[in-house]
Design an enzyme around this catalytic site. Structure first.
Site, PDB file in Angstrom:
ATOM      1  N   GLN A 165       0.848  -1.203   0.000  1.00 40.07           N
ATOM      2  CA  GLN A 165       0.000   0.000   0.000  1.00 40.07           C
ATOM      3  C   GLN A 165       0.878   1.245   0.000  1.00 40.07           C
ATOM      4  O   GLN A 165       1.893   1.293   0.690  1.00 40.07           O
ATOM      5  CB  GLN A 165      -0.903   0.025   1.232  1.00 40.07           C
ATOM      6  CG  GLN A 165      -2.006  -1.014   1.212  1.00 40.07           C
ATOM      7  CD  GLN A 165      -2.843  -0.952   2.476  1.00 40.07           C
ATOM      8  OE1 GLN A 165      -3.421   0.083   2.791  1.00 40.07           O
ATOM      9  NE2 GLN A 165      -2.886  -2.050   3.203  1.00 40.07           N
TER      10      GLN A 165
HETATM   11  P1  GTP Z   1      -0.465  -6.156   0.270  1.00 38.24           P
HETATM   12  O1  GTP Z   1      -0.173  -6.936   1.504  1.00 38.24           O
HETATM   13  O2  GTP Z   1      -1.651  -5.239   0.426  1.00 38.24           O
HETATM   14  O3  GTP Z   1       0.728  -5.428  -0.260  1.00 38.24           O
HETATM   15  O4  GTP Z   1      -0.918  -7.220  -0.890  1.00 38.24           O
HETATM   16  P2  GTP Z   1      -0.167  -8.562  -1.323  1.00 38.24           P
HETATM   17  O5  GTP Z   1       0.755  -8.258  -2.458  1.00 38.24           O
HETATM   18  O6  GTP Z   1       0.422  -9.259  -0.153  1.00 38.24           O
HETATM   19  O7  GTP Z   1      -1.361  -9.414  -1.948  1.00 38.24           O
HETATM   20  P3  GTP Z   1      -2.097 -10.679  -1.295  1.00 38.24           P
HETATM   21  O8  GTP Z   1      -1.178 -11.846  -1.220  1.00 38.24           O
HETATM   22  O9  GTP Z   1      -2.786 -10.249  -0.053  1.00 38.24           O
HETATM   23  O10 GTP Z   1      -3.158 -11.000  -2.456  1.00 38.24           O
HETATM   24  C1  GTP Z   1      -4.102 -10.048  -2.896  1.00 38.24           C
HETATM   25  C2  GTP Z   1      -5.282 -10.748  -3.539  1.00 38.24           C
HETATM   26  O11 GTP Z   1      -4.881 -11.376  -4.760  1.00 38.24           O
HETATM   27  C3  GTP Z   1      -5.872 -11.865  -2.675  1.00 38.24           C
HETATM   28  O12 GTP Z   1      -7.272 -11.866  -2.838  1.00 38.24           O
HETATM   29  C4  GTP Z   1      -5.258 -13.126  -3.275  1.00 38.24           C
HETATM   30  O13 GTP Z   1      -6.062 -14.275  -3.068  1.00 38.24           O
HETATM   31  C5  GTP Z   1      -5.212 -12.751  -4.746  1.00 38.24           C
HETATM   32  N1  GTP Z   1      -4.162 -13.485  -5.485  1.00 38.24           N
HETATM   33  C6  GTP Z   1      -2.868 -13.663  -5.129  1.00 38.24           C
HETATM   34  N2  GTP Z   1      -2.210 -14.377  -6.064  1.00 38.24           N
HETATM   35  C7  GTP Z   1      -3.102 -14.652  -7.037  1.00 38.24           C
HETATM   36  C8  GTP Z   1      -3.014 -15.369  -8.287  1.00 38.24           C
HETATM   37  O14 GTP Z   1      -1.969 -15.882  -8.708  1.00 38.24           O
HETATM   38  N3  GTP Z   1      -4.161 -15.430  -9.024  1.00 38.24           N
HETATM   39  C9  GTP Z   1      -5.332 -14.863  -8.612  1.00 38.24           C
HETATM   40  N4  GTP Z   1      -6.400 -15.003  -9.407  1.00 38.24           N
HETATM   41  N5  GTP Z   1      -5.445 -14.185  -7.452  1.00 38.24           N
HETATM   42  C10 GTP Z   1      -4.341 -14.080  -6.674  1.00 38.24           C
END
Ligand code: GTP
Ligand code: MG
Length: 171
Positions: free
Chosen positions: A62
């Site tokens: 974020q």
């Molecule tokens: P922050 O902690 O806010 O920086 O986000 P992050 O990069 O850690 O993302 P996070 O792992 O929380 O995933 C964000 C969303 O994307 C979640 O709803 C996951 O389930 C989804 N997501 C993650 N990887 C994939 C993927 O390979 N395919 C799909 N379709 N969704 C994904």
């Protein structure tokens, strides 16, 4: 016995790109994907491979937390940079953050490997990893080993290939 080499990995990329989902898949005891929530600040995760002991700093993507990233550059040995391949609108924001990272004084002079995950390759409108690397101008990275893998973090696809590459570069 022989102690495993300690490797600090910094996991970066925009919010919602899938960083926590990827790191969660690499841990021995995973949380169900639907229980993963946006990261506040950062989380530290540890896991081992056959030869290495990883400490991963899973940073929040974020915008209000991105200023935390730079505090961990000095102590990191490798970077995992995650891109949402389906988020074409924010690809330019991802490029800006990557360029800022690569130009930072604590990163610029280091030969640390950078592993890119072109994540969410399962989305119907996802761009290919080749296209992601073009959109981020990865060919301009001359002073660090880098590699890009297409991944689906929900299914765990592409992650081991990336980790194997990273291991080869840090060991
Ligand atoms: P922050 O902690 O806010 O920086 O986000 P992050 O990069 O850690 O993302 P996070 O792992 O929380 O995933 C964000 C969303 O994307 C979640 O709803 C996951 O389930 C989804 N997501 C993650 N990887 C994939 C993927 O390979 N395919 C799909 N379709 N969704 C994904
Ligand atoms: Mg997260």
């Amino acid at each position: 016995g022989l102690r495993k080499k300690e490797v600090n990995v910094l996991c970066l990329g925009l919010d919602n790109s899938g960083k926590t989902t990827i790191i969660n898949q690499l841990k021995p005891s995973s949380t169900p994907a639907q229980e993963i929530v946006p990261t506040i600040g950062f989380n530290i995760e540890k896991f081992k491979s056959s030869s290495l002991s990883f400490t991963v700093f899973d940073m929040s993507g974020q915008s209000r937390y991105r200023n935390l990233w730079e505090h961990y550059y000095k102590e990191s040995h490798a970077i995992i940079f995650v891109i949402d391949s389906g988020d074409k609108l924010r690809m330019v924001v991802a490029k800006e953050e990557l360029d800022t990272l690569l130009n930072h004084e604590d990163i610029r002079s280091k030969k640390m490997p950078v592993l890119f995950f072109a994540n969410k390759m399962d989305l119907r409108d996802a761009v290919s990893s080749v296209k992601v690397s073009q959109m981020l101008s990865l060919e301009n990275i001359k002073d660090k080993p880098w590699h890009i893998c297409a991944s689906n973090a929900i299914k765990g696809e592409g992650l081991q290939e990336g980790l194997d590459w990273l291991q080869g570069k840090v060991s």
